[in-house]
Motif scaffolding. Sequence first.
Motif, PDB file in Angstrom:
ATOM      1  N   LYS A 268       0.828  -1.207   0.000  1.00 17.71           N
ATOM      2  CA  LYS A 268       0.000   0.000   0.000  1.00 17.71           C
ATOM      3  C   LYS A 268       0.862   1.257   0.000  1.00 17.71           C
ATOM      4  CE  LYS A 268      -4.054  -2.081   2.139  1.00 17.71           C
ATOM      5  NZ  LYS A 268      -4.832  -1.956   0.896  1.00 17.71           N
ATOM      6  N   ALA A 269       0.368   2.273  -0.714  1.00 18.66           N
ATOM      7  CA  ALA A 269       1.067   3.550  -0.815  1.00 18.66           C
ATOM      8  C   ALA A 269       0.128   4.671  -0.382  1.00 18.66           C
ATOM      9  CB  ALA A 269       1.542   3.787  -2.245  1.00 18.66           C
ATOM     10  N   VAL A 270       0.730   5.728   0.158  1.00 13.60           N
ATOM     11  CA  VAL A 270      -0.019   6.928   0.504  1.00 13.60           C
ATOM     12  C   VAL A 270       0.781   8.132   0.016  1.00 13.60           C
ATOM     13  CG1 VAL A 270       1.011   7.108   2.811  1.00 13.60           C
ATOM     14  CG2 VAL A 270      -1.185   8.216   2.343  1.00 13.60           C
ATOM     15  N   LEU A 271       0.080   9.180  -0.391  1.00  9.46           N
ATOM     16  CA  LEU A 271       0.752  10.413  -0.792  1.00  9.46           C
ATOM     17  C   LEU A 271      -0.194  11.577  -0.600  1.00  9.46           C
ATOM     18  CD1 LEU A 271       0.882  10.833  -4.672  1.00  9.46           C
ATOM     19  CD2 LEU A 271      -0.588   9.165  -3.542  1.00  9.46           C
ATOM     20  N   GLY A 272       0.393  12.766  -0.457  1.00  9.17           N
ATOM     21  CA  GLY A 272      -0.402  13.969  -0.387  1.00  9.17           C
ATOM     22  C   GLY A 272      -0.799  14.415  -1.775  1.00  9.17           C
ATOM     23  N   LEU A 273      -2.076  14.735  -1.951  1.00  9.31           N
ATOM     24  CA  LEU A 273      -2.590  15.225  -3.232  1.00  9.31           C
ATOM     25  C   LEU A 273      -2.905  16.704  -3.096  1.00  9.31           C
ATOM     26  CD1 LEU A 273      -4.990  12.334  -4.344  1.00  9.31           C
ATOM     27  CD2 LEU A 273      -2.618  12.743  -5.039  1.00  9.31           C
ATOM     28  N   SER A 274      -2.131  17.520  -3.768  1.00 10.77           N
ATOM     29  CA  SER A 274      -2.280  18.964  -3.651  1.00 10.77           C
ATOM     30  C   SER A 274      -3.168  19.567  -4.726  1.00 10.77           C
ATOM     31  CB  SER A 274      -0.898  19.624  -3.735  1.00 10.77           C
ATOM     32  OG  SER A 274      -0.346  19.442  -5.036  1.00 10.77           O
ATOM     33  N   GLY A 275      -3.476  18.771  -5.750  1.00 12.34           N
ATOM     34  CA  GLY A 275      -4.128  19.317  -6.932  1.00 12.34           C
ATOM     35  C   GLY A 275      -3.136  19.763  -7.978  1.00 12.34           C
ATOM     36  N   GLY A 276      -1.827  19.641  -7.660  1.00 10.60           N
ATOM     37  CA  GLY A 276      -0.783  20.007  -8.601  1.00 10.60           C
ATOM     38  C   GLY A 276      -0.363  18.842  -9.474  1.00 10.60           C
ATOM     39  N   ILE A 277       0.467  19.155 -10.464  1.00 11.05           N
ATOM     40  CA  ILE A 277       0.821  18.145 -11.462  1.00 11.05           C
ATOM     41  C   ILE A 277       1.780  17.094 -10.924  1.00 11.05           C
ATOM     42  CG2 ILE A 277       2.747  19.474 -12.439  1.00 11.05           C
ATOM     43  CD1 ILE A 277       1.743  18.446 -15.219  1.00 11.05           C
ATOM     44  N   VAL A 287      -0.877   4.055  -9.149  1.00 11.35           N
ATOM     45  CA  VAL A 287      -2.073   3.247  -9.415  1.00 11.35           C
ATOM     46  C   VAL A 287      -1.784   2.213 -10.500  1.00 11.35           C
ATOM     47  CG1 VAL A 287      -4.394   3.339 -10.406  1.00 11.35           C
ATOM     48  CG2 VAL A 287      -3.735   4.929  -8.588  1.00 11.35           C
ATOM     49  N   GLU A 288      -1.062   2.622 -11.531  1.00  9.81           N
ATOM     50  CA  GLU A 288      -0.731   1.677 -12.594  1.00  9.81           C
ATOM     51  C   GLU A 288       0.153   0.554 -12.068  1.00  9.81           C
ATOM     52  OE1 GLU A 288       0.867   1.785 -17.224  1.00  9.81           O
ATOM     53  OE2 GLU A 288       0.427   3.648 -16.149  1.00  9.81           O
ATOM     54  N   ALA A 289       1.041   0.877 -11.130  1.00 16.57           N
ATOM     55  CA  ALA A 289       1.967  -0.126 -10.602  1.00 16.57           C
ATOM     56  C   ALA A 289       1.335  -1.019  -9.550  1.00 16.57           C
ATOM     57  CB  ALA A 289       3.199   0.568 -10.014  1.00 16.57           C
ATOM     58  N   LEU A 290       0.493  -0.444  -8.689  1.00 15.93           N
ATOM     59  CA  LEU A 290       0.027  -1.157  -7.503  1.00 15.93           C
ATOM     60  C   LEU A 290      -1.461  -1.480  -7.515  1.00 15.93           C
ATOM     61  CD1 LEU A 290       1.881   1.076  -4.867  1.00 15.93           C
ATOM     62  CD2 LEU A 290       2.697  -1.082  -5.862  1.00 15.93           C
ATOM     63  N   GLY A 291      -2.224  -0.813  -8.378  1.00 13.56           N
ATOM     64  CA  GLY A 291      -3.672  -0.965  -8.375  1.00 13.56           C
ATOM     65  C   GLY A 291      -4.321   0.121  -7.537  1.00 13.56           C
ATOM     66  N   SER A 292      -5.500   0.559  -7.954  1.00 11.92           N
ATOM     67  CA  SER A 292      -6.170   1.674  -7.271  1.00 11.92           C
ATOM     68  C   SER A 292      -6.516   1.341  -5.827  1.00 11.92           C
ATOM     69  CB  SER A 292      -7.435   2.061  -8.037  1.00 11.92           C
ATOM     70  OG  SER A 292      -8.325   0.946  -8.138  1.00 11.92           O
ATOM     71  N   GLU A 293      -6.748   0.064  -5.547  1.00 13.16           N
ATOM     72  CA  GLU A 293      -7.119  -0.328  -4.187  1.00 13.16           C
ATOM     73  C   GLU A 293      -5.954  -0.203  -3.200  1.00 13.16           C
ATOM     74  OE1 GLU A 293      -5.539  -4.011  -6.211  1.00 13.16           O
ATOM     75  OE2 GLU A 293      -6.746  -2.251  -6.740  1.00 13.16           O
ATOM     76  N   ALA A 317      -8.577  11.719  -8.062  1.00 10.53           N
ATOM     77  CA  ALA A 317      -8.910  10.525  -7.281  1.00 10.53           C
ATOM     78  C   ALA A 317     -10.062   9.758  -7.914  1.00 10.53           C
ATOM     79  CB  ALA A 317      -9.245  10.922  -5.843  1.00 10.53           C
ATOM     80  N   HIS A 318     -11.077  10.486  -8.397  1.00  9.76           N
ATOM     81  CA  HIS A 318     -12.217   9.828  -9.046  1.00  9.76           C
ATOM     82  C   HIS A 318     -11.795   9.171 -10.364  1.00  9.76           C
ATOM     83  CE1 HIS A 318     -14.935  12.825  -6.699  1.00  9.76           C
ATOM     84  NE2 HIS A 318     -14.706  11.732  -6.002  1.00  9.76           N
ATOM     85  N   ASN A 319     -10.969   9.856 -11.130  1.00 10.98           N
ATOM     86  CA  ASN A 319     -10.494   9.288 -12.399  1.00 10.98           C
ATOM     87  C   ASN A 319      -9.720   7.993 -12.176  1.00 10.98           C
ATOM     88  OD1 ASN A 319     -11.611  11.484 -13.686  1.00 10.98           O
ATOM     89  ND2 ASN A 319      -9.653  12.505 -14.109  1.00 10.98           N
ATOM     90  N   LEU A 320      -8.941   7.955 -11.091  1.00  9.46           N
ATOM     91  CA  LEU A 320      -8.094   6.791 -10.812  1.00  9.46           C
ATOM     92  C   LEU A 320      -8.799   5.741  -9.960  1.00  9.46           C
ATOM     93  CD1 LEU A 320      -4.727   8.640 -10.104  1.00  9.46           C
ATOM     94  CD2 LEU A 320      -5.260   7.236 -12.107  1.00  9.46           C
ATOM     95  N   GLY A 321      -9.914   6.101  -9.357  1.00  9.53           N
ATOM     96  CA  GLY A 321     -10.645   5.150  -8.525  1.00  9.53           C
ATOM     97  C   GLY A 321     -10.004   4.872  -7.186  1.00  9.53           C
ATOM     98  N   ILE A 322      -9.300   5.866  -6.620  1.00 12.78           N
ATOM     99  CA  ILE A 322      -8.645   5.653  -5.324  1.00 12.78           C
ATOM    100  C   ILE A 322      -9.461   6.278  -4.206  1.00 12.78           C
ATOM    101  CG2 ILE A 322      -6.379   5.679  -6.430  1.00 12.78           C
ATOM    102  CD1 ILE A 322      -5.929   8.418  -5.007  1.00 12.78           C
ATOM    103  N   ASP A 323      -9.276   5.769  -2.991  1.00 10.06           N
ATOM    104  CA  ASP A 323      -9.870   6.374  -1.811  1.00 10.06           C
ATOM    105  C   ASP A 323      -9.009   7.544  -1.351  1.00 10.06           C
ATOM    106  OD1 ASP A 323     -11.950   4.534  -1.730  1.00 10.06           O
ATOM    107  OD2 ASP A 323     -10.789   3.120  -0.502  1.00 10.06           O
ATOM    108  N   TYR A 324      -9.646   8.509  -0.698  1.00  6.56           N
ATOM    109  CA  TYR A 324      -8.892   9.658  -0.200  1.00  6.56           C
ATOM    110  C   TYR A 324      -9.598  10.235   1.017  1.00  6.56           C
ATOM    111  CZ  TYR A 324     -12.388  12.572  -2.598  1.00  6.56           C
ATOM    112  OH  TYR A 324     -13.558  13.162  -3.011  1.00  6.56           O
TER     113      TYR A 324
END
Length: 518
Positions: A268-277, A287-293, A317-324
């Motif tokens: 499992k991975a976690v990261l901060g999502l700032s809205g930046g690129i 997500v591609e490496a580990l899966g959205s779950e 997050a919605h596009n990738l299907g991840i929880d946040y």
Amino acid sequence: MNIHIVQHNIVTNNPEANLQWIYEELDRPESKAALLTVFPACTLCGYPVYGSVAYTDIQKRAQSVLQELVANSEHRALLIGMPLQIQDRGLCNAIVFVQNCAIRGIVTKKYLAPDEQKYFVRGDGVQLIQFQEQRIAIGFYEDLKELSKHNIEQPDIVICCGCNVFDYNRPYRTRYRMRKIVENLNASLVYANRIGGEGSYLFAGGSLALNAAGGLLTQFPYFEQWSETVDMQLLEERTDSKPEAVALVHDALVLGIKEYFGKNGLHKAVLGLSGGIDSALVCALAVEALGSENVHGLLMPSQYSTDHSVKDAEDLAHNLGIDYDIIPIKDMFDAFKQALAPVFGDRAEDVTEENLQARIRGTLVMSYANKFGALALNTTNKSEAAMGYGTLYGDSCGSLGVIADLYKTEVYELSNHINREREIIPQHTIDKAPSAELRPNQKDSDSLPDYEVLDAILNLHIEEQMCHDEIVAEGYDDTLVAEVLRKVRQNEWKRLQFAPLLKVSPMSFGLDRRVPIS
């Protein structure tokens, strides 16, 4: 002559695990039908092994596996790479030629990398063996320069056992070099390279075979396990496919994340999502490496965050299907300021308060990682790392620097590549002006030159190793170049405390480029 070429992932410091897939490969009908099976260099123990190879237990385990391979090689011939203690010489990085239950030859690496020189002794380089009425020159990739010195008899076939670390120029350089060898020697050639990841280092594969006329007999895919038997006498050529560098970098980073997690027993991975690129790109790759779950995002807006930044992060997050989760930091920030007020007195707010916000976010990300057994992904890019544009123990925290070897302009290029078929990273994230959002209306351009100009200067200084005057001679402003280079120099200490990065460039911080900090 039919040669079976193997391109495989390798488990570091585990010769017994590697033996299992070696046996599986040797049991393939194609391998059994071939006269010779060629594995990459360092097959039994992986690379780089650093100081672990100095311990006798790993050496003995590798030797035991080699003995088992030799004992089971009746009516077979193979080349296998490993660390090998050689009497009256010492520990060598070796390629062992095994044939019909005996060791018929040992090739030892001559041109050692600086890290290798700490543990291996210098070997003899390329060796010529007679096999099936053919003169075969066998060597490590780095030792092939010996072939141009005419130190050995003219070979019929050249076999290069590689363990080449990936950078985005390497595949093209390798193919050019192999073709030049064939042209100079009028000999056919086999190049066997591994795939996989070892911490920061990635291996792309791209094994190939050329006939004596320089025609391409086979080109293995990059970043995939593959094996194939090739008739070295064929004149028929295949199409030489040349993937774009951005596609190779994409595949390298996805593989690097997958390998870093898998080989360390993590999921499992976690990261901060700032809205930046930057965080958007890291999240998409994860997500591609580990899966959205297996990827979780933390949105941590402050009073300086814009509404569109939160929306961009949620859209991603919605596009990738991840929880946040959304954790506003204003109250925490105010509490810290209140606690520090007796110490700070009436001093005006400055970069201290900006860094404080970044450190609050870093604490939240690392706390989530601890509580849920996740690995925190860092989202700093190479431009920021070069300039020290980031907060130590804040946005520099994390256990893996996914894009730390990509300049900001390359971040945009890779993001557009990911969006080539559908919008994954929100277009608004790509289009908007980058900002750390640590003060009102802040933009990166307040502190840094335009990224197109900055990255060009950084590339000349870091990759091309040009000094101030040489860069100015290329047409860049004298004062700007001086300021950029000053910041690069003064932030080496900060980069030394950075997370391990995934190497994709020819000159990576901490791995290839090392300079004094004082």
